[in-house]
Design a protein around this motif. Structure first.
Motif, mmCIF file in Angstrom:
data_model
loop_
_atom_site.group_PDB
_atom_site.id
_atom_site.type_symbol
_atom_site.label_atom_id
_atom_site.label_comp_id
_atom_site.label_asym_id
_atom_site.label_seq_id
_atom_site.Cartn_x
_atom_site.Cartn_y
_atom_site.Cartn_z
ATOM 1 N N GLU B 200 0.867 -1.186 0.000
ATOM 2 C CA GLU B 200 0.000 0.000 0.000
ATOM 3 C C GLU B 200 0.896 1.225 0.000
ATOM 4 O OE1 GLU B 200 -3.612 0.685 1.142
ATOM 5 O OE2 GLU B 200 -4.132 -1.237 2.086
ATOM 6 N N LYS B 202 1.021 5.426 0.083
ATOM 7 C CA LYS B 202 0.269 6.637 0.385
ATOM 8 C C LYS B 202 1.019 7.840 -0.165
ATOM 9 C CE LYS B 202 -1.964 8.792 4.103
ATOM 10 N NZ LYS B 202 -1.723 9.279 5.451
ATOM 11 N N LYS B 204 0.057 12.060 -1.885
ATOM 12 C CA LYS B 204 -0.722 13.252 -1.530
ATOM 13 C C LYS B 204 -1.341 13.789 -2.811
ATOM 14 C CE LYS B 204 -0.036 17.909 0.177
ATOM 15 N NZ LYS B 204 1.044 18.902 0.218
ATOM 16 N N ALA B 217 1.736 8.658 -5.622
ATOM 17 C CA ALA B 217 1.787 7.267 -5.148
ATOM 18 C C ALA B 217 1.969 6.298 -6.318
ATOM 19 C CB ALA B 217 0.502 6.931 -4.384
ATOM 20 N N ASP B 259 -3.016 9.728 -4.831
ATOM 21 C CA ASP B 259 -2.596 9.737 -3.423
ATOM 22 C C ASP B 259 -2.581 8.329 -2.845
ATOM 23 O OD1 ASP B 259 -5.288 9.239 -3.324
ATOM 24 O OD2 ASP B 259 -5.706 10.646 -1.701
ATOM 25 N N HIS B 260 -2.881 7.334 -3.671
ATOM 26 C CA HIS B 260 -3.015 5.982 -3.144
ATOM 27 C C HIS B 260 -2.746 4.972 -4.252
ATOM 28 C CE1 HIS B 260 -5.389 2.591 -1.201
ATOM 29 N NE2 HIS B 260 -4.524 2.946 -0.283
ATOM 30 N N GLU B 296 4.746 7.101 1.347
ATOM 31 C CA GLU B 296 4.858 6.092 2.406
ATOM 32 C C GLU B 296 4.499 4.745 1.813
ATOM 33 O OE1 GLU B 296 2.503 6.849 5.948
ATOM 34 O OE2 GLU B 296 2.854 8.995 5.649
#
Lengths: 397, 397
Positions: B200, B202, B204, B217, B259-260, B296
């Motif tokens: 996963e 993360k 922005k 991401a 963002d993901h 992240e």
């Protein structure tokens, strides 16, 4: 004094304060429009509201398709036509403003100010209809659907928006909120050229225990995403630009070589030359990745929109009016936005000018457009009406 | 002659042909199971069918959870226990075989041969129950749910599948079809270690006209996909391996920095050392990409299964039996498969052997497992019963 006499009195002192009487009507219209946001090409209720208002104002109009509206105000047979455009469509966003007139529809919101734009254009039509004798132009009002999807301008052009007769120019406007009460006109380029990018990649599925039998579409897609970042870092264009993908869907399972990947993104530039140059580099990189990976890569450029370049003469005319209304808070912008507006298609045909009204709310955090908390200082809507009124009438001289 | 006498007669000539009489029952059971495929942990109908058959054969059994079944055949108090396992679950695949007994359920199919496995194990139980006096072991039959999801073996272990008493060994088997009637036992490693990988990421979100405000991401995910390919090309392991992602979902729109992102894949190795070594390199690359991009990245290793290593003594015992049945078409395999079987969890506890029966249909194109047209030569099912029967009885000596 009669109303007419009062208006004339104020006019003589060069003030547009008499327009303040329209403020409540303007706010009411915005609230009504804000409450019932409709997505691109589904603006039925919005367009019916517009038609009803125009009828009240006794301004003739016609529908274009199911949701577009074009209205015309004639002040004199010999006057040139000038166009003002407002967008009508909302976004698929769940509103979180907490406003008393917030969206009645779950998952839809006017988060790009098109509610304000439409209200301003309706108010302008009303005011002008009651002050025809001041008009320097016959005014055409374009209520454009589907701006967000980049379809609306072409749709309106297909319905003759700039024909019979071809207008002398077009004004478009936008509300932003990064600053309180101000306005800005870009000296030349106002918005970016944009093209939607859709990449389909075909690979060959194979279970991972025979990985080498497959052709990994997701790997090819990932290579392309990385290559695109390199193009951003290395391409020497005339102006800044953004080439990027926003989403990827690839593969079917965690144990199978993905046989299919789809990337969607866009290219934003400030010149057609940059646009074509960057696209050529992208296509070259695609060929290289195809050769390396064995995947088939198909690039489609959709909804290409040129940059919106402000007409010099219109800027020359607009700036003094802006200064009169906003003082030194009327800026002549040098740095264009990488946002695009499909109204650039109009401005390729006739001289155009795009005006940005800055309407940040005093003492409140400003959430940008397309944010679920986006809002504006409604008082600036009246300033917009005043600017447009002055631009189109003797009052701007 | 009575039936018993006939059987003994045939036995004395070292033949297992007397088992041919079970062929019709075996086919019927496979057809019934094939017709009603059930997904992992939903094998209610299948397990009820198994329980009913075991009752007919007068073999005691117990349910484990709602769909697992364990049966036991006792031949003598002092005999060691030996386990044979069959899987029960089907796949979410729309069957396209056109077989007269093809799946009655849309979108579900026995495309990995578990119908044949269960039928073979039921038939074996039946045959053994009628020939207890030949048994060298007390036999435990494990009907395992949810092999495809890698859950079943642990589920059965949690329900005491290898307890009271701990068995002397376990046999598992698999039908493939890349060759007509043959069998193969891997000399040592039979199936790969596998771990599901879920990443996963993360970032922005930011509109592309403020691209630099965002953390992409999808870009980080793409970097990781490219890095993984490099690890495959450069890591020096003890054995071959496959580290790969099969699918990616990233981003929300073509104009917004994603963002993901989610990546799913797996790592297949033939040793735990390679598994840990490759995972360590992957984690190092993830740290580098995090530092480069600001995203992240969270890596989760799910459903880790060790390699299935065939026990030397069991292979020594199995090969001569295979040769007797298949002649030189019984291969001692040197090259293991990068497929995994969660039965490796059993083989970590007790000596285990995995046998592959090759059952390609003469003159027909073979579609591999997990293909909607997968099928096998049913005649080889009887060979499987014979092999297992011989392995567990005096007939194999």
């Amino acid at each position: 004094m009669t109303e007419k006499e009062t208006e004339r009195k104020k006019e003589t002192v060069g003030s547009l304060e008499w327009l303040n009487r329209y403020e409540e009507e303007l706010r009411d219209m915005r609230h009504e429009l804000h409450r019932y946001p409709e997505l691109a090409m589904q603006e039925q209720r919005t367009s019916q509201y517009i038609v009803q208002k125009l009828k009240e104002f006794e301004i003739p109009c016609r529908m274009t398709g199911e949701t577009g509206v074009i209205a015309g105000l004639t002040a004199g047979e010999d006057l040139p036509v000038f166009v003002v455009r407002a967008e009508m469509d909302a976004l698929a966003i769940e509103e979180k403003t907490g406003l008393p007139f917030c969206s009645a529809y779950p998952g839809r919101m006017h988060a790009c100010g098109h509610d304000a734009n439409t209200a301003v254009l309706l108010c302008l039509a009303h005011v002008l209809s009651r002050n025809r004798e001041k008009l320097r132009y016959n005014v055409r009002f374009i209520f454009e659907p589907a701006e967000e999807t980049g379809e609306g301008a072409q749709f309106m052009l297909d319905h003759g928006a700039l024909e019979n007769p071809c207008p002398a120019g077009i004004l478009i406007f936008h509300f932003a909120n990064q600053e309180t009460r101000a306005m800005e006109i870009q000296k030349s380029i106002s918005t970016a050229a944009i093209g939607g990018l859709r990449v389909e990649i075909k690979g060959k599925a194979s279970h991972f225990f025979q990985y080498e039998e497959g052709i990994d579409a997701m790997y090819a897609a990932s290579r392309l995403v990385v290559a695109v970042r390199e193009i951003n870092d290395t391409f020497l264009g005339e102006h800044p630009f953004v080439l990027a993908f926003g989403c990827m869907q690839a593969g079917a399972g965690r144990n199978i070589v993905s046989d299919h990947a789809v990337l969607e993104g866009s290219l934003r530039t400030f010149s057609k030359k940059d646009f074509q140059g960057i696209l050529a580099v992208l296509e070259k990189r695609i060929k290289e990745i195809e050769a390396d990976t064995g995947a088939e890569i198909h690039l489609e450029v959709t909804g290409e929109i040129p940059p919106f370049v402000n007409d010099h003469a219109l800027v020359e005319k607009g700036m003094p009016i802006g200064r009169k209304l906003f003082g030194d808070k009327c800026y002549l912008g040098e740095k264009p936005f990488l946002a695009a507006d499909n109204a650039a298609l109009y401005a390729e045909i006739v001289p155009g000018m795009r005006v940005v009204f800055l309407a940040g709310k005093e003492g409140e955090q400003a959430y940008p457009v397309h944010n679920p908390r986006f809002d504006i200082d409604e008082a600036v809507m009246l300033d917009a009406v005043k600017f447009l009124f002055a631009f189109l009438t003797k009052d701007g001289e």
